[in-house]
Design a protein around this motif. Structure first.
Motif, short mmCIF file in Angstrom:
data_model
loop_
_atom_site.label_atom_id
_atom_site.label_comp_id
_atom_site.label_asym_id
_atom_site.label_seq_id
_atom_site.Cartn_x
_atom_site.Cartn_y
_atom_site.Cartn_z
N LEU A 7 1.07 -1.15 0.35
CA LEU A 7 -0.51 -0.12 0.06
C LEU A 7 1.13 0.86 0.04
N ARG A 8 2.21 0.96 1.21
CA ARG A 8 2.35 2.66 0.88
C ARG A 8 3.96 2.66 -0.04
N ALA A 11 1.03 3.76 -3.22
CA ALA A 11 1.41 5.20 -3.32
C ALA A 11 1.91 6.39 -3.43
N LEU A 14 1.81 6.24 -6.82
CA LEU A 14 1.05 7.26 -7.53
C LEU A 14 1.61 8.56 -7.94
N LEU A 15 2.05 8.71 -6.20
CA LEU A 15 2.34 10.26 -6.23
C LEU A 15 3.59 10.58 -7.01
N PHE A 16 4.76 9.97 -7.18
CA PHE A 16 5.64 10.56 -7.84
C PHE A 16 5.67 10.66 -9.64
N ALA A 18 2.27 11.02 -10.40
CA ALA A 18 1.24 12.21 -10.91
C ALA A 18 1.95 13.64 -10.22
N ALA A 19 4.18 13.16 -9.53
CA ALA A 19 4.15 14.66 -10.21
C ALA A 19 5.11 15.19 -10.69
N ALA A 20 5.35 13.71 -11.94
CA ALA A 20 5.88 13.81 -12.81
C ALA A 20 5.48 14.33 -13.87
#
Lengths: 204, 265
Positions: A7-8, A11, A14-16, A18-20
């Motif tokens: 899960l970690r 997440a 996903l965040l990296f 989206a940030a890219a």
């Protein structure tokens, strides 16, 4: 614990990702804005004849003025004279992603809205009637995005995403104003909006 | 690495806030949040990393969704809303859930870096203008019983003052709102008292803005139209807003003094 680790990592991935995506988009490497050649909007825009530029106080454009603008006196095929204003925003400056709502601008100048309806035609403009001290004007306005306009029944965002210029942030805010007593009918106004949008696409 | 990737978004946020008088206060929010974080009460045993932080994972996922949604739709507010969530996720991941709880006030304050949606502001601004005008006319009535307010125009002693949109009161409301939230957290007010402070920001903003309009009218009436322009006008406005901020701070400090300190360093 294994599930928590997955899960970690998911997440984090996903965040990296989206940030890219944000990095390439906000950094301008994807879908660069293109400055329209508004000065080439002369002569005829379909059946709308461009008469001459109108001078005005540039401070009226506010704290975050558009990157380019054109304010033109125009005349339709029936001889009715009006005004056409186009404002190009490279990043859709207003922080909600759009230029200032037109009705807010008119209200700030003391105009009261007395009627509003959506017109037919590709840019799907709004037509509003404003009144101030006995004077009435009819204003057709829309936010023009680069690329072909979506079909009327399609969701605006989803339909735009199917186009090559989907991720571009730059927009042109357009409004076409006539004195109410001399305004063309709504069908004609919709057609004029379509012609102006097509002319804008040719220089953008 | 995440900071680098979000750099262009942060730069755009800073440019947008710096360019707008109504948003420039947001540039101070990270500093205010840092003050709250520094003054956060210390609790023993906190700060150790935990193996799994489901809340931080959800914050990360939500931040990712907002970054993508904001990017695809071009709605800047959505993209910026992801930033405080990214920080929450990072604090939870690096320092544990206890750290997130300990710095909850600072992390919550960071959401005030998000510009309020412009469609919302465009609907609130006319109301603020009308109410500010009513406040101004009430303050000016002793000087001119026939003072009027129509639209955004003040009629005072036979002449008109057109109040610019920049003086609508929305900027004052946002500044005092951020200050109220910061002070409520700094003085560790209870939830009810904190909400009361935030609720009082609206009438205080109207009073401050009405006073600013009224004082501008009096200055112009005494010294001419030029006194209502340029640096003198800006300074007058800033003094009035600072006075309102001082009043707010005094009120919050008095409220904070009525209850004993808990867990302060």
């Amino acid at each position: 614990m294994i599930g928590a680790g997955i899960l970690r990592r998911a997440a984090g991935a996903l965040l990296f990702s989206a940030a890219a995506f944000s990095f390439v988009l906000e950094g301008g490497w994807l879908a660069r804005p293109v400055l329209p050649r508004l000065a080439e909007l002369t002569g005829s825009l379909g059946t709308l004849e461009v008469l001459e530029p109108i001078a005005f106080d540039l401070t009226a454009l506010g704290e975050q003025p558009p990157e380019a603008h054109a304010y033109l006196a125009v005349r339709d095929a029936g001889g009715r004279e009006g005004r056409l204003f186009l404002a190009y925003y490279e990043r859709a400056k207003r922080w909600s992603g759009r230029p200032h709502d037109l009705e807010g601008c008119y209200a700030a100048s003391g105009w009261s809205q007395v009627a509003a309806r959506r017109l037919d035609g590709a840019p799907h403009p709004m037509a509003r009637t404003f009144e101030r001290e006995g004077e009435r004007v009819r204003v057709v306005h829309w936010i023009d995005h680069p690329g072909a306009e979506p079909a009327p029944e399609a969701s605006g965002l989803l339909a735009r995403l199917s186009g090559a210029s989907a991720l571009r942030r730059d927009v042109v805010s357009v409004y076409l104003e006539f004195p109410l007593a001399e305004t063309p009918g709504d069908e004609a106004l919709g057609a004029l909006a379509e012609q102006v949008s097509a002319a804008l696409e040719r220089v953008w | 690495m995440l900071g680098v990737l979000l750099g262009p978004l942060l730069a755009e946020w800073a440019r947008t806030c710096a360019a707008s008088s109504r948003l420039s206060h947001a540039l101070l929010v990270p500093l205010l949040a840092a003050v709250l974080a520094w003054r956060a009460p210390r609790k023993s045993g906190g700060g150790l990393p935990e193996v799994t932080i489901p809340g931080a994972c959800w914050a990360a996922a939500l931040a990712a969704a907002l970054l993508v949604a904001g990017g695809l739709s071009g709605v800047f507010t959505l993209s910026v809303l992801a930033l405080p969530l990214v920080l929450i996720a990072w604090v939870g991941r690096a320092f544990g859930a206890a750290a997130v709880r300990r710095h909850a006030a600072a992390l919550a304050l960071l959401f005030l870096v998000v510009p309020p949606p412009m469609p919302l502001m465009d609907r609130a601004t006319p109301l603020l203008v009308a109410l500010s005008g009513r406040t101004a006319t009430t303050l000016l009535r002793p000087f001119d019983p026939d003072v009027t307010w129509v639209g955004s125009t003040l009629g005072f002693r036979g002449w008109d003052l057109i109040v610019a949109e920049a003086c609508s009161g929305s900027g004052t409301f946002l500044v005092l709102g951020v200050l109220g939230a910061f002070l409520a957290a700094l003085f560790h007010l209870r939830a009810r008292a904190a909400l009361l402070v935030v609720a009082l920001v609206f009438p205080l903003a109207l009073l401050v803005n009405g006073l600013r309009i009224a004082s501008s009218a009096l200055v112009i009436d005494a010294f001419g139209a030029r006194a209502g322009e340029g640096l003198a006008h800006e300074l007058l406005g800033q003094v009035v807003v600072l006075a309102g901020a001082a009043l707010l701070a005094w009120g919050v400090e008095r409220q904070g003094r009525t209850r004993p300190a808990e867990g302060r360093p």
